[in-house]
Design an enzyme around this catalytic site. Structure first.
Site, short mmCIF file in Angstrom:
data_model
loop_
_atom_site.label_atom_id
_atom_site.label_comp_id
_atom_site.label_asym_id
_atom_site.label_seq_id
_atom_site.Cartn_x
_atom_site.Cartn_y
_atom_site.Cartn_z
N LYS A 45 32.63 15.84 -26.41
CA LYS A 45 32.40 14.50 -25.09
C LYS A 45 34.08 14.27 -24.60
O LYS A 45 33.83 14.19 -23.33
CB LYS A 45 32.41 13.41 -25.98
N GLU A 100 39.48 21.34 -22.25
CA GLU A 100 38.99 20.70 -23.97
C GLU A 100 40.40 19.68 -23.81
O GLU A 100 42.12 19.36 -23.31
CB GLU A 100 40.43 22.15 -24.47
N ASP A 101 40.05 18.85 -24.65
CA ASP A 101 41.10 17.30 -24.90
C ASP A 101 42.45 17.71 -25.09
O ASP A 101 43.25 17.68 -25.40
CB ASP A 101 39.73 16.07 -25.34
N ILE A 102 42.19 18.49 -27.04
CA ILE A 102 43.43 18.61 -27.17
C ILE A 102 43.22 19.29 -28.38
O ILE A 102 41.77 20.45 -28.69
CB ILE A 102 43.76 17.12 -28.43
N ASP A 104 44.60 20.47 -31.57
CA ASP A 104 45.38 20.26 -33.37
C ASP A 104 45.82 21.40 -33.93
O ASP A 104 46.62 21.94 -34.01
CB ASP A 104 43.86 18.94 -33.95
N GLY A 106 43.96 23.96 -33.95
CA GLY A 106 44.16 24.72 -32.42
C GLY A 106 42.67 25.99 -33.04
O GLY A 106 41.88 26.88 -32.60
N LYS A 132 49.28 18.92 -30.39
CA LYS A 132 49.85 18.86 -31.08
C LYS A 132 51.18 19.55 -31.93
O LYS A 132 50.20 20.70 -31.50
CB LYS A 132 49.09 17.90 -32.33
N ASP A 159 39.04 10.01 -28.68
CA ASP A 159 37.85 9.21 -29.39
C ASP A 159 38.72 8.92 -31.04
O ASP A 159 39.15 10.28 -31.65
CB ASP A 159 36.87 9.72 -30.09
P1 IMP Z 1 41.55 21.35 -33.81
O1 IMP Z 1 41.61 20.92 -35.16
O2 IMP Z 1 42.53 22.33 -32.94
O3 IMP Z 1 40.49 22.63 -34.50
O4 IMP Z 1 41.04 19.96 -33.67
C1 IMP Z 1 39.24 20.09 -33.99
C2 IMP Z 1 39.00 18.36 -33.65
O5 IMP Z 1 39.56 17.51 -33.95
C3 IMP Z 1 39.65 18.81 -31.65
O6 IMP Z 1 38.52 19.51 -30.90
C4 IMP Z 1 39.26 17.12 -31.95
O7 IMP Z 1 37.68 16.43 -30.65
C5 IMP Z 1 39.49 16.37 -33.01
N1 IMP Z 1 40.67 16.31 -32.92
C6 IMP Z 1 42.10 16.36 -33.67
N2 IMP Z 1 43.17 15.53 -33.93
C7 IMP Z 1 42.12 14.72 -32.65
C8 IMP Z 1 42.79 13.35 -32.64
O8 IMP Z 1 44.07 13.00 -32.89
N3 IMP Z 1 42.16 12.35 -31.82
C9 IMP Z 1 41.17 12.83 -31.77
N4 IMP Z 1 40.64 13.83 -32.21
C10 IMP Z 1 40.97 14.92 -32.56
MG MG Z 2 37.09 17.17 -29.14
#
Ligand code: IMP
Ligand code: MG
Length: 180
Positions: A45, A100-102, A104, A106, A132, A159
């Site tokens: 979302k 994509e929103d974020i 973290d 990856g 990040k 969120d």
């Molecule tokens: P990844 O660690 O890059 O795979 O991120 C996984 C998912 O965790 C992202 O798509 C977000 O939905 C969520 N996420 C990671 N860090 C944050 C944050 O600081 N705030 C909100 N959602 C986050």
């Molecule tokens: Mg997400």
């Protein structure tokens, strides 16, 4: 601006977001000037607000579609990833831009790019609101809004347990809210 009581500090203001979204839209318009149909894929979302603002500033011809992904296991960061809702069209031969929103770790984006690449798009790029400052496995981000510190952020689509998505800024959540 009124700040929600669960917020530690605002990292990106609404004004900074709007300015950056305009710049990103101009960059995308420029880079895809020769493309007659950009297939924009918003990841639900979290990307819905960013996607809505970004696409309304684009001048190039584009269509919008969505995917929903979910991480197994933990409530906050990613374990394994699965597709909850897939695209409406095959993307073979299409120019695809993932929004994509974020990023973290990856992990999520990396997994998604793997899936989409297997579908043989004509091109595949990514546009991410915030990344990040940490190890995020070198996943390819072609258009980036902002680098942020490695803290839990909410707002502008992001969120914590589905809360805080509609705050107009990107902000660090108070630690006691997500560690209890
Ligand atoms: P990844 O660690 O890059 O795979 O991120 C996984 C998912 O965790 C992202 O798509 C977000 O939905 C969520 N996420 C990671 N860090 C944050 C944050 O600081 N705030 C909100 N959602 C986050
Ligand atoms: Mg997400």
């Amino acid at each position: 601006m009124e700040i929600h009581p669960d917020i530690e500090r605002v990292l990106v203001t609404p004004e900074q977001i709007q300015a950056r979204v305009s710049e990103l839209a101009q960059q995308i318009d420029h880079d895809y000037a020769a493309v007659d149909r950009l297939y924009i894929v918003g990841i639900l979302k979290g990307a819905f607000i960013f996607l809505a603002d970004l696409t309304r500033q684009l001048r190039i011809p584009h269509v919008v579609d969505f995917m929903a992904l979910s991480s197994y296991g933990r409530t906050t960061t990613s374990g394994a990833v699965r597709i909850l809702m897939d695209l409406r069209e095959p993307v073979e031969g299409q120019h695809v831009l993932v929004v994509e929103d974020i990023v973290d770790t990856g992990h999520t984006l990396d997994y998604l790019l793997h899936i989409l690449n297997n579908r043989k798009p004509a091109s595949l790029r990514t546009c991410v609101l915030v990344r990040k400052e940490r190890q995020n496995n070198g996943v390819k981000v072609d258009y980036l809004g902002f680098e942020i510190p490695d803290v839990w952020v909410v707002g502008y689509g992001l969120d914590y347990a589905d809360r805080f998505r509609t705050l107009p800024y990107v902000a660090e959540l108070k630690r006691q809210v997500y560690s209890k």
